[in-house]
Write an enzyme that holds these catalytic residues in place. Structure first.
Site, PDB file in Angstrom:
ATOM      1  CB  SER A  10      73.112  31.721  50.990  1.00 50.93           C
ATOM      2  OG  SER A  10      71.729  31.748  51.212  1.00 50.93           O
ATOM      3  CB  THR A  11      77.932  31.072  51.198  1.00 51.23           C
ATOM      4  OG1 THR A  11      77.833  30.298  52.398  1.00 51.23           O
ATOM      5  CG2 THR A  11      77.288  32.433  51.414  1.00 51.23           C
TER       6      THR A  11
END
Length: 194
Positions: A10-11
């Site tokens: 996600s990041t």
């Protein structure tokens, strides 16, 4: 027949190497990876490339289905696209194989739980914000612009894209301010930086 791996975190500070190693170990011919949120399929170019180029007999492999999607609707859309191409979906850490009835059933069950987990996380976040507000420590967004500046730039003939770029804000913020600006007094409106 190609075996295509897809890895996602996600990041940008998360690591893809564990997923990529698992996909290599299972024999993926190609591995596409990206660092994007799984809460939507929008902006996930690597996934789009895979789905556009799958052929009959190909296999799309992920380590877990939450790497594909965090909502049951998105997961079902992806699975439909994979099936429409004559390909199948498998997961290395879960008994998912859409070429079998049991694998399809398990996929649907896990999809529901992935969405449930995302919804619980959102609820916890909102509870934390409410608690922080009640304690007087929640400040919200700090970035703001003067709505009068946006309207003045618009009146000079600058378009939403140029205004957004000049002020470092999103075009949607410009549209909201300009459209709602009739009859407004000059005041500061909080906007989110993109």
């Amino acid at each position: 027949m190609a075996v295509i791996g897809y890895a996602r975190v996600s990041t940008t500070d998360q690591d893809l190497s564990i997923q990529e190693a698992a996909l290599r170990a299972i024999g993926c011919d190609v591995i596409r990876a990206e660092k994007r949120s799984g809460t939507t399929t929008q902006g996930r170019g690597e996934l789009r490339i895979i789905l556009d180029f799958l052929h009959a007999g190909d296999v799309l492999i992920v380590t877990r289905i939450d790497r594909l999607a965090r909502s049951i609707a998105d997961l079902q859309d992806i699975v439909r696209q994979v099936r429409s191409r004559g390909a199948s979906l498998k997961a290395t850490e879960q008994p998912i194989d859409t070429s079998t009835a049991a694998g399809k059933c398990f996929l649907d069950i896990l999809g529901v739980f992935a969405e449930f987990e995302t919804n619980l996380s959102k609820e916890r976040q909102l509870e934390g914000i409410a608690k922080a507000k009640a304690a007087g420590v929640y400040r919200g967004r700090r970035v703001s612009i003067d709505a009068a500046t946006v309207r003045e730039m618009s009146a000079r003939g600058l378009g939403p894209t140029a205004i957004a770029k000049a002020l470092g804000i999103g075009r949607a913020s410009v549209y909201r301010i300009v459209e709602a600006g009739q009859g407004w007094q000059s005041r500061t409106v909080a906007v989110q930086r993109e």
